[in-house]
Write an enzyme that holds these catalytic residues in place. Structure first.
Site, PDB file in Angstrom:
ATOM      1  N   GLY A   1       0.823  -1.213   0.000  1.00  0.00           N
ATOM      2  CA  GLY A   1       0.000   0.000   0.000  1.00  0.00           C
ATOM      3  C   GLY A   1       0.851   1.255   0.000  1.00  0.00           C
ATOM      4  O   GLY A   1       1.877   1.305   0.664  1.00  0.00           O
TER       5      GLY A   1
ATOM      6  N   THR B   1       5.505   1.735   5.807  1.00  0.00           N
ATOM      7  CA  THR B   1       4.135   1.360   6.139  1.00  0.00           C
ATOM      8  C   THR B   1       3.541   2.370   7.115  1.00  0.00           C
ATOM      9  O   THR B   1       4.211   2.785   8.060  1.00  0.00           O
ATOM     10  CB  THR B   1       4.009  -0.061   6.736  1.00  0.00           C
ATOM     11  OG1 THR B   1       2.682  -0.222   7.262  1.00  0.00           O
ATOM     12  CG2 THR B   1       4.984  -0.305   7.878  1.00  0.00           C
TER      13      THR B   1
ATOM     14  N   ASP C   1       1.343   1.561   9.061  1.00  0.00           N
ATOM     15  CA  ASP C   1       0.934   0.761  10.223  1.00  0.00           C
ATOM     16  C   ASP C   1       1.967   0.765  11.344  1.00  0.00           C
ATOM     17  O   ASP C   1       1.648   0.420  12.475  1.00  0.00           O
ATOM     18  CB  ASP C   1       0.659  -0.686   9.803  1.00  0.00           C
ATOM     19  CG  ASP C   1      -0.612  -0.816   8.982  1.00  0.00           C
ATOM     20  OD1 ASP C   1      -1.331   0.195   8.841  1.00  0.00           O
ATOM     21  OD2 ASP C   1      -0.884  -1.912   8.477  1.00  0.00           O
TER      22      ASP C   1
ATOM     23  N   GLU D   1      -9.311  -0.408  12.810  1.00  0.00           N
ATOM     24  CA  GLU D   1     -10.087  -1.261  11.899  1.00  0.00           C
ATOM     25  C   GLU D   1      -9.984  -2.734  12.280  1.00  0.00           C
ATOM     26  O   GLU D   1     -10.762  -3.551  11.794  1.00  0.00           O
ATOM     27  CB  GLU D   1      -9.593  -1.088  10.461  1.00  0.00           C
ATOM     28  CG  GLU D   1      -8.148  -1.539  10.260  1.00  0.00           C
ATOM     29  CD  GLU D   1      -7.680  -1.489   8.801  1.00  0.00           C
ATOM     30  OE1 GLU D   1      -8.524  -1.513   7.897  1.00  0.00           O
ATOM     31  OE2 GLU D   1      -6.464  -1.416   8.581  1.00  0.00           O
TER      32      GLU D   1
ATOM     33  N   LEU E   1      -7.580   8.210   2.572  1.00  0.00           N
ATOM     34  CA  LEU E   1      -7.045   9.544   2.866  1.00  0.00           C
ATOM     35  C   LEU E   1      -5.890   9.488   3.850  1.00  0.00           C
ATOM     36  O   LEU E   1      -4.938  10.242   3.748  1.00  0.00           O
ATOM     37  CB  LEU E   1      -8.149  10.442   3.429  1.00  0.00           C
ATOM     38  CG  LEU E   1      -9.261  10.827   2.455  1.00  0.00           C
ATOM     39  CD1 LEU E   1     -10.412  11.475   3.210  1.00  0.00           C
ATOM     40  CD2 LEU E   1      -8.735  11.759   1.374  1.00  0.00           C
ATOM     41  N   GLN E   2      -5.976   8.591   4.835  1.00  0.00           N
ATOM     42  CA  GLN E   2      -4.956   8.586   5.884  1.00  0.00           C
ATOM     43  C   GLN E   2      -3.593   8.121   5.399  1.00  0.00           C
ATOM     44  O   GLN E   2      -2.587   8.407   6.021  1.00  0.00           O
ATOM     45  CB  GLN E   2      -5.418   7.780   7.096  1.00  0.00           C
ATOM     46  CG  GLN E   2      -5.719   6.329   6.819  1.00  0.00           C
ATOM     47  CD  GLN E   2      -6.693   5.730   7.830  1.00  0.00           C
ATOM     48  OE1 GLN E   2      -6.430   5.701   9.022  1.00  0.00           O
ATOM     49  NE2 GLN E   2      -7.823   5.245   7.351  1.00  0.00           N
ATOM     50  N   ARG E   3      -3.550   7.413   4.279  1.00  0.00           N
ATOM     51  CA  ARG E   3      -2.234   7.040   3.759  1.00  0.00           C
ATOM     52  C   ARG E   3      -1.860   7.891   2.547  1.00  0.00           C
ATOM     53  O   ARG E   3      -0.763   7.771   2.017  1.00  0.00           O
ATOM     54  CB  ARG E   3      -2.190   5.552   3.412  1.00  0.00           C
ATOM     55  CG  ARG E   3      -2.999   5.153   2.201  1.00  0.00           C
ATOM     56  CD  ARG E   3      -2.984   3.637   2.019  1.00  0.00           C
ATOM     57  NE  ARG E   3      -3.398   3.278   0.683  1.00  0.00           N
ATOM     58  CZ  ARG E   3      -3.708   2.048   0.294  1.00  0.00           C
ATOM     59  NH1 ARG E   3      -3.658   1.051   1.162  1.00  0.00           N
ATOM     60  NH2 ARG E   3      -4.056   1.796  -0.941  1.00  0.00           N
TER      61      ARG E   3
END
Lengths: 403, 403
Positions: A11, A138, A140, A240, A291-293
């Site tokens: 991603g 990432t 994350d 999530e 949007l957040q990434r």
């Protein structure tokens, strides 16, 4: 002179293209040691289909990469099997020979590090003079052996700013709703936790739920009811990937009648229905989704610079025939300072860094000061630009009376 | 000397607080004519409950208002009935007398203009020396007699930037999904249409659907299928208020089994199920929700300045005993220039400005150049910061082959 090959994987983040910029920077500084720099289009696909582009040794042509979200070369998920089971090694080898590649740079998460590791072994067994480097990436923040991952800091800044602006909107009404904001993070709650930064400006979420803390439905409803009674509205940030006490993902299966089509609902949808039906509180769900990434316009300055640096370092290490993933070591918070090192690909490949429990408050619905200090540098200090949000409403004499 | 009273009404925008800043500016410049400036907390509620705050004649204390989303004084929906049917007139009158108010400024949409109009008549019949002014505000841009409304321009910039960043993310994959972005606008498609600005950077939505064009399910599916076949992904912007040929809102009623709870689905959810089930294309929905009206960090410079100006003008007009809504007249696009005027409250109150059909393309799924020119000034020109998004992927030799 050998050539170099760079590819993007997994991603996108707001700063993965900044890492490409860093690679180009190292290339420009080492044109006496590197022949050509190639980019593979759509990640590994470009290698398998012989679809490479040549990147010019002229940094001024690529300045925009620092401000552009998405994966500019195109991306694809990449996880190789073992050489004996996976035909792709042969094709990768063929392309590496055809383009006389000496350095391969894989920009991705832990699957990419696993792949880089396997390719290194593969080339070593063939006695090929090719090194494969990992460039971390990432939102994350779940890679081990690095203080944090490029992409995380910008996502932190985006979600924090968004939560604060949502908070200002919500505060505009005395009698409000429950608002649930769902935050990315498939295996770890780093990003959802970071929204707690809004509290520094009195605009954070009232409640935060992370995958590291088993979801307790009763406690959740008690939390929500308590805050709603006190404030007239409640702002909830949920990862999530919430899991229940059995380790199962918390979600709801929507049965949609119009077309007889079924699909898995999100965590936020589940929580919305829970609050709506049990507490009878009007509830709104906001999924920040891509949007957040992708929020490069709010990229963290520290994150962008580090993303550039890890790209640059990766090619420099490769030129020294060293392999591994470039890792970030934080030296200090105030002023923020970090440096870089190499860590073993194999170690990073097979691990997930979840949130240490000392970063979560005792109630399991918020973060500790220690965690705030960990994420604070990424929002670039005062740059966030919202300060005394209560200049008028703090004078509200009905605020306490009209509960 | 009479005093002034300001109140905020309806949904917040990124720049409603800028209008308050403008009011304070006019107050500071006219302290010889105005005694005190009061703010009503939570809109009309503050008047009805005698819950006002005093705003100091010192502009430097309120600089942050220009950069802060939400309605800083608190807001409430406000629509008065007729004086004979609505007790609130008596209370409003009482408070106006108690605080010796000569000027009331209502910052809101057309319901607020209706209220301002009714209050003017009410005070005139009582021969009270009180004028009520309207300060326009809505991201929906649906007020008549003004070129556009404060709040719209900033929402345009936010949704355009968001769509472009989503576009960069989507372009990162060769084989993608259908992505639906739902945009606010209860009665008109101005904001959804504005996302077409992304096309200037090759990053706009592929398809745009507006409430002004009756939704045709078959045509929609044909559009989506065609673009998806061509590009491997499709980006759709849809107004939250799509209507079918019978004028009914397009949405789906979700039947959610877990709690037996029913609720009205959104337009985007409806479209998602449609694409998923009929075309069998993996579909993702993004609702920008509150973010599009709260994105003060991306406020349009023009919009912010105009929001300040209409607030300032409103109090200046009131001092001249003139009543109405301050309206924006656009003089030129390049360079952008506008000026202000007063328009009758009664006219604005009872009308909705929908999109003229010449702004929509012939296929009903995109916008015309004329509309692009109308909205372009709000994104502050090159400030948007994404330019040649195809520097590498334009060299993709498989782009056309792999349809």
């Amino acid at each position: 002179m050998k050539n170099a090959l760079y590819l993007q994987s997994g991603g996108p983040t707001a700063v993965i293209n900044s890492s490409l910029y860093g690679v180009i920077k190292a290339y420009v500084n080492n044109t006496d040691k590197i022949g050509h720099l190639y980019g593979s289009l759509y990640g590994i696909e470009g290698v398998l289909k012989d679809n490479l582009v040549e990147i010019e040794p002229d940094l001024s042509k690529y300045d925009e990469l620092k401000y552009m979200s998405g994966a500019i070369l195109g991306s694809a998920r990449l996880k190789l099997g073992l050489p004996e089971d996976d035909d792709r090694y042969v094709k990768i080898h063929e392309i590496a020979k055809k383009y006389d590649i000496g350095y391969i740079l894989v920009n991705g998460g832990n699957d990419s590090m696993d792949t880089a590791n396997k390719l290194n072994k593969f080339f070593a067994e063939l006695k090929e003079d090719i090194v494969v480097m990992g460039i971390p990436k990432t939102i994350d923040n779940d890679l081990i052996l690095t203080d944090h991952t490029p992409g995380f800091g910008s996502a932190v800044k985006f979600v924090t700013k968004s939560i604060m602006e949502i908070g200002l909107d919500i505060n505009s009404y005395r009698k409000g709703r429950a608002t649930i904001v769902e935050i990315m993070g498939r295996d770890a709650g780093w990003l959802a936790g970071a929204t707690a930064l809004g509290k520094l400006y009195n605009l954070g979420p009232d409640l935060i739920y992370l995958p590291e803390i088993p979801f307790d439905r009763k406690k959740f409803l008690d939390d929500v009811e308590r805050v709603f009674k006190e404030k007239g509205h409640v702002l909830i940030c949920a990862s999530e990937a919430l899991k229940d006490t059995n380790g199962e993902y918390v979600s709801v299966e929507d049965k949609l009648d119009s077309f007889g089509h079924k699909q898995l609902g999100s965590v936020s949808k589940y929580l919305e229905i829970l609050i709506n039906s049990i507490l009878n509180i009007n509830t709104r769900t906001i999924e920040l989704s891509l949007l957040q990434r992708a929020g490069a316009h709010l990229a963290s300055k520290i994150d962008r610079q580090e993303a550039i640096d890890v790209g640059e370092k990766a090619l420099e290490y490769a030129l020294q025939k060293r392999v591994g993933m470039v890792s970030i070591i934080r030296d200090s918070n105030n002023p923020y300072h970090s440096h870089y090192d190499l860590v073993p690909l194999a170690s990073v490949a097979n691990a997930v860094k979840t949130m240490p429990l000392e970063y979560v408050n005792k109630s399991g619905n918020g973060m500790t000061q220690e965690f705030i200090e960990y994420v604070y540098p990424f929002i670039d200090g005062d740059d966030i630009g919202i300060h005394s949000s209560d200049i008028f409403l703090s004078q509200d004499k009905y605020a306490k009376v009209n509960k």
